[in-house]
Motif scaffolding. Structure first.
Motif, PDB file in Angstrom:
ATOM      1  N   ARG A 104       6.085 -24.776 118.851  1.00  0.00           N
ATOM      2  CA  ARG A 104       6.723 -23.634 118.217  1.00  0.00           C
ATOM      3  C   ARG A 104       5.915 -22.381 118.157  1.00  0.00           C
ATOM      4  O   ARG A 104       4.735 -22.587 117.721  1.00  0.00           O
ATOM      5  N   TYR A 105       6.494 -21.416 118.589  1.00  0.00           N
ATOM      6  CA  TYR A 105       5.929 -20.003 118.687  1.00  0.00           C
ATOM      7  C   TYR A 105       6.289 -19.197 117.308  1.00  0.00           C
ATOM      8  O   TYR A 105       7.654 -19.179 117.366  1.00  0.00           O
ATOM      9  N   ARG A 106       5.667 -18.644 116.649  1.00  0.00           N
ATOM     10  CA  ARG A 106       6.030 -17.876 115.257  1.00  0.00           C
ATOM     11  C   ARG A 106       5.380 -16.238 115.501  1.00  0.00           C
ATOM     12  O   ARG A 106       4.235 -16.247 115.866  1.00  0.00           O
ATOM     13  N   ALA A 107       6.153 -15.365 115.214  1.00  0.00           N
ATOM     14  CA  ALA A 107       5.628 -13.831 114.995  1.00  0.00           C
ATOM     15  C   ALA A 107       6.595 -13.303 113.960  1.00  0.00           C
ATOM     16  O   ALA A 107       7.778 -13.228 113.825  1.00  0.00           O
ATOM     17  N   SER A 108       5.897 -12.422 113.253  1.00  0.00           N
ATOM     18  CA  SER A 108       6.483 -11.715 112.093  1.00  0.00           C
ATOM     19  C   SER A 108       5.622 -10.395 111.803  1.00  0.00           C
ATOM     20  O   SER A 108       4.382 -10.419 112.024  1.00  0.00           O
ATOM     21  N   VAL A 109       6.458  -9.341 111.207  1.00  0.00           N
ATOM     22  CA  VAL A 109       5.775  -8.060 110.714  1.00  0.00           C
ATOM     23  C   VAL A 109       6.314  -7.811 109.378  1.00  0.00           C
ATOM     24  O   VAL A 109       7.303  -8.313 108.960  1.00  0.00           O
ATOM     25  N   SER A 110       5.816  -7.046 108.610  1.00  0.00           N
ATOM     26  CA  SER A 110       6.106  -6.878 107.298  1.00  0.00           C
ATOM     27  C   SER A 110       5.572  -5.186 107.122  1.00  0.00           C
ATOM     28  O   SER A 110       4.534  -4.943 107.341  1.00  0.00           O
ATOM     29  N   LEU A 111       6.494  -4.662 106.196  1.00  0.00           N
ATOM     30  CA  LEU A 111       6.351  -3.396 105.834  1.00  0.00           C
ATOM     31  C   LEU A 111       6.621  -3.314 104.440  1.00  0.00           C
ATOM     32  O   LEU A 111       7.904  -3.505 104.007  1.00  0.00           O
ATOM     33  N   SER A 112       5.700  -2.779 103.477  1.00  0.00           N
ATOM     34  CA  SER A 112       5.769  -2.829 102.037  1.00  0.00           C
ATOM     35  C   SER A 112       5.879  -1.408 101.591  1.00  0.00           C
ATOM     36  O   SER A 112       4.856  -0.578 102.094  1.00  0.00           O
ATOM     37  N   TYR A 113       6.569  -1.117 100.461  1.00  0.00           N
ATOM     38  CA  TYR A 113       6.354   0.315  99.764  1.00  0.00           C
ATOM     39  C   TYR A 113       6.227  -0.001  98.401  1.00  0.00           C
ATOM     40  O   TYR A 113       7.105  -0.809  97.742  1.00  0.00           O
ATOM     41  N   ARG A 114       5.278   0.665  97.821  1.00  0.00           N
ATOM     42  CA  ARG A 114       5.053   0.593  96.381  1.00  0.00           C
ATOM     43  C   ARG A 114       5.272   2.072  95.647  1.00  0.00           C
ATOM     44  O   ARG A 114       4.308   2.755  95.829  1.00  0.00           O
ATOM     45  N   PRO A 115       6.468   2.102  95.114  1.00  0.00           N
ATOM     46  CA  PRO A 115       6.762   3.440  94.337  1.00  0.00           C
ATOM     47  C   PRO A 115       5.656   3.700  93.294  1.00  0.00           C
ATOM     48  O   PRO A 115       5.509   4.980  92.815  1.00  0.00           O
TER      49      PRO A 115
END
Length: 294
Positions: A104-115
């Protein structure tokens, strides 16, 4: 499309960790890179009513990174590889050939915004390939994305909610979820123990910090593993619950060790497209996780 309300999903732990970094002072708590190695071994369990038995071992490798872009935006990424060994006592199960290994190969990205100091919004797409030694990884793609909102109280406690769209192998799921990171007392905390990816929900853990170096936890989680077992869209899914006790040791500011004793129960193996379901006998398990933060 199948709607499955689940309290804790695959992105919960990653979401909570990202939120903690974003709300914290980078000079004290921010770590740009971490690597972890985990080993899980289960006892032998009977599968179905034909006397077939299964014993499983699993290695998991993860690489995580994240960095703030400015005061409001942060980006993160995660790569993972899992190797699962299946030791069967028979060459077939429910009329299908058994398998020896899952990759099993896994990849993810995340983008967060804090107002502001309380709210954070996170978008996290991800992709995964999971197939047995009888199938091709190129035909075993899963992908999805999670959109969530986190709220941080003045006490520092956090609650999150959101929804995920998962196009898993031969199955589409929409997954609502809730995340929690709540410091009950100076030593007791309720949180999400695992980062499971497409492998299932993250669960709940109640932990006790004996001192800055040692902590203990008990919890439970629902675990799901879905993978391709033949190239003509034949899949297998193992769905089960696990309760566990954990001992954690923070060796130093960079290196930590966690040991687990668990018990898997209410397990079920589903084979598709036959829609054949076999019960999995309850069994014990041991796990060890080593994490290093640079």
């Amino acid at each position: 499309m199948q709607i499955k309300p689940i309290l804790m999903t695959s992105m919960v732990v990653s979401t909570m960790a990202l939120s903690s970094y974003a709300f914290a002072k980078p000079s004290k708590q921010y770590s740009p890179l971490s690597v972890s190695v985990s080993r899980i071994a289960t006892g032998t369990a009977e599968v179905g009513e034909q006397g077939n038995e299964l014993q499983r071992d699993q290695w998991m490798f993860d690489l995580k990174t994240g960095m703030p872009l400015n005061k409001q935006w942060m980006i993160g990424a995660k790569l993972g590889y899992d190797n699962l060994d299946y030791d069967w006592t028979s060459t077939s199960i429910a009329g299908r050939q058994t398998w020896d290994k899952i990759e099993r190969y896994r990849a993810s990205v995340s983008l967060s915004y804090r107002p502001d100091d309380h709210w954070m919004f996170i978008l996290a797409p991800k992709i995964q390939y999971a197939a047995s030694d009888n199938a091709s990884l190129s035909n075993a793609q899963s992908y999805g994305a999670f959109l969530s909102a986190m709220y941080r109280f003045g006490s520092g406690n956090m609650i999150g909610f959101g929804v995920g769209y998962l196009n898993d192998i031969d199955e589409v799921r929409t997954v609502p979820f809730i995340a929690v990171n709540w410091q009950i007392t100076d030593k007791l905390k309720l949180g999400n123990p695992f980062s499971a990816g497409f492998s299932g929900p993250a669960g709940l853990e109640l932990s006790y910090a004996m001192n800055p170096d040692w902590d203990f936890g008990v919890g439970t989680s629902k675990r799901t593993n879905r993978f391709l077992i033949a190239d003509d869209e034949e899949t297998a899914e193992i769905d089960e619950w696990v309760s566990f006790a954990r001992v954690g040791w923070k060796v130093n500011s960079s290196f930590s060790v966690n040991g687990y004793a668990g018990y898997f129960f209410n397990g079920e193996l589903e084979l598709n497209p036959q829609n054949s379901k076999e019960e999995i006998e309850s069994q014990g398990a041991l796990a060890l996780d080593l994490t290093y933060k640079f």
